[in-house]
Design a protein around this motif. Structure first.
Motif, short mmCIF file in Angstrom:
data_model
loop_
_atom_site.label_atom_id
_atom_site.label_comp_id
_atom_site.label_asym_id
_atom_site.label_seq_id
_atom_site.Cartn_x
_atom_site.Cartn_y
_atom_site.Cartn_z
N ASP A 1 61.55 61.00 50.09
CA ASP A 1 61.94 60.26 51.29
C ASP A 1 63.40 59.81 51.20
OD1 ASP A 1 59.47 60.42 52.58
OD2 ASP A 1 58.67 58.72 51.45
N HIS B 1 60.17 63.80 42.49
CA HIS B 1 61.51 63.27 42.75
C HIS B 1 62.55 64.37 42.60
CE1 HIS B 1 61.54 63.10 38.32
NE2 HIS B 1 62.86 63.20 38.43
N GLY C 1 65.78 51.54 45.70
CA GLY C 1 64.86 51.17 46.78
C GLY C 1 65.41 51.47 48.17
N GLN C 2 66.70 51.79 48.25
CA GLN C 2 67.32 52.07 49.54
C GLN C 2 67.40 53.59 49.77
OE1 GLN C 2 68.19 49.48 51.59
NE2 GLN C 2 67.30 48.21 49.96
N ARG C 3 67.46 53.98 51.03
CA ARG C 3 67.69 55.40 51.34
C ARG C 3 69.13 55.74 50.97
NH1 ARG C 3 63.78 57.96 54.26
NH2 ARG C 3 62.17 56.63 55.19
N ARG D 1 64.79 57.95 49.00
CA ARG D 1 65.00 56.60 48.47
C ARG D 1 65.42 56.68 47.00
NH1 ARG D 1 63.44 52.74 51.96
NH2 ARG D 1 61.97 53.34 53.60
N ILE E 1 66.05 60.33 43.18
CA ILE E 1 65.57 59.91 44.50
C ILE E 1 64.21 60.56 44.74
CG2 ILE E 1 67.91 59.68 45.42
CD1 ILE E 1 67.48 62.30 46.92
#
Length: 304
Positions: A95, A171, A118-120, A97, A92
């Motif tokens: 943020d 990341h 691409g999603q939280r 994501r 991730i």
């Protein structure tokens, strides 16, 4: 480059086309007519510093085409490597994501890659919201320090996981390892130890551990008292030899059933004491099963 700049292009000891930086500047118009699969090494004071090639050749190299030199073969991507692992891997950004997730982690959280990338992370998996995992991840994002924890699984009842969080420059890597079997083994080991200690102080219960051949590996003091023999004398003795002939067939049959995986057995029997007396006992026999299969049986006895 036949017919183009023949007085410019030279061959070095590695038999590759080279051009000096001075000639490169003067003859670029000729050099740019090179073949699609050609690469020309530009030298400065005899040392190669740059490579001139065509866009088509460069694109083929980037895409891993057949023109790529063997010594320049592309390494597997981080995602390819993660999919080779037997633990869950989630990448991730800061943020929160999801950048990538391997197939083990997808199975662990019951989500597909398309659902998550691409999603939280904590919005895509609501079950993680407010959990200790979220706490540790957010702490790692803030502190940039790695952390590790062993936690009950949120996705499987009675399962345990170890979570390792490693921050990098751009990341976070989250490693999720199912440790359920390890936890069960440790807990059962504690229960067995407590049971042995309880039996040891209960003078009415004796037990012996026998191997897959039915020979004694270990006994405790109450059993030794029943047969009037020391532990050293009982080592490697066939358990059935301590049973009177009138009870021996039934005892052997019960022991064989346990050792062949047919479940625990309880029978009324007797033991031959060293003084010649027969001690009436109730015998319970249960299989000892380890990681690699049957390891023998435990024989539990109480006086009748």
């Amino acid at each position: 480059m036949p017919g183009q700049g023949g007085d410019v292009i030279m061959r070095n000891d590695a038999d590759r086309p080279t051009v000096s930086s001075a000639d490169f500047a003067r003859r670029f118009g000729q050099l740019r007519q090179m073949q699609d699969d050609e690469a020309i090494f530009v030298t400065h004071h005899g040392r190669a510093t740059h490579v001139l090639t065509t866009v088509r050749h460069y694109t083929a190299l980037q895409e891993g085409g057949s023109e790529r030199p063997v010594d320049g073969a592309a390494s597997p991507s981080l995602t390819d490597f993660a999919d080779c692992l037997t633990i869950g891997v989630v990448l991730i950004d800061f943020d929160l994501r999801v950048l990538a997730i391997n197939h083990v982690a997808q199975a662990q959280v019951d989500r597909t890659k398309d659902d998550l990338v691409g999603q939280r992370l904590f919005s895509a998996i609501p079950l993680l919201q407010g959990s200790l995992i979220e706490t540790y991840v957010r702490r790692a994002v803030t502190s940039r320090e790695p952390c590790s924890a062993e936690l009950p699984s949120l996705f499987r009842a009675d399962n345990w996981i170890r979570v390792d969080i490693h921050p990098f420059a751009h990341h976070l890597t989250i490693l999720v390892h199912d440790i359920t079997e390890d936890m069960k083994r440790h807990r059962l080991a504690d229960a067995r130890q407590s049971l042995r200690e309880a039996i040891a102080v209960h003078d009415g219960i004796g037990y012996a551990c026998v191997n897959i051949r039915g020979h004694i590996d270990r006994v405790e003091p109450t059993f030794c008292d029943m047969v009037r023999l020391s532990e050293e004398r009982l080592q490697h003795v066939a358990m059935a030899d301590l049973v009177p002939i009138s009870h021996r067939v039934a005892f052997r049959e019960a022991l064989d059933q346990v050792l062949t995986g047919k479940g625990a057995r309880t029978i009324d029997s007797a033991l031959l004491s060293n003084d010649g007396a027969a001690v009436a006992v109730r015998v319970t026999i249960a299989e000892l099963r380890g990681v690699y299969g049957n390891e023998g049986a435990i024989v539990l006895l109480t006086r009748q």
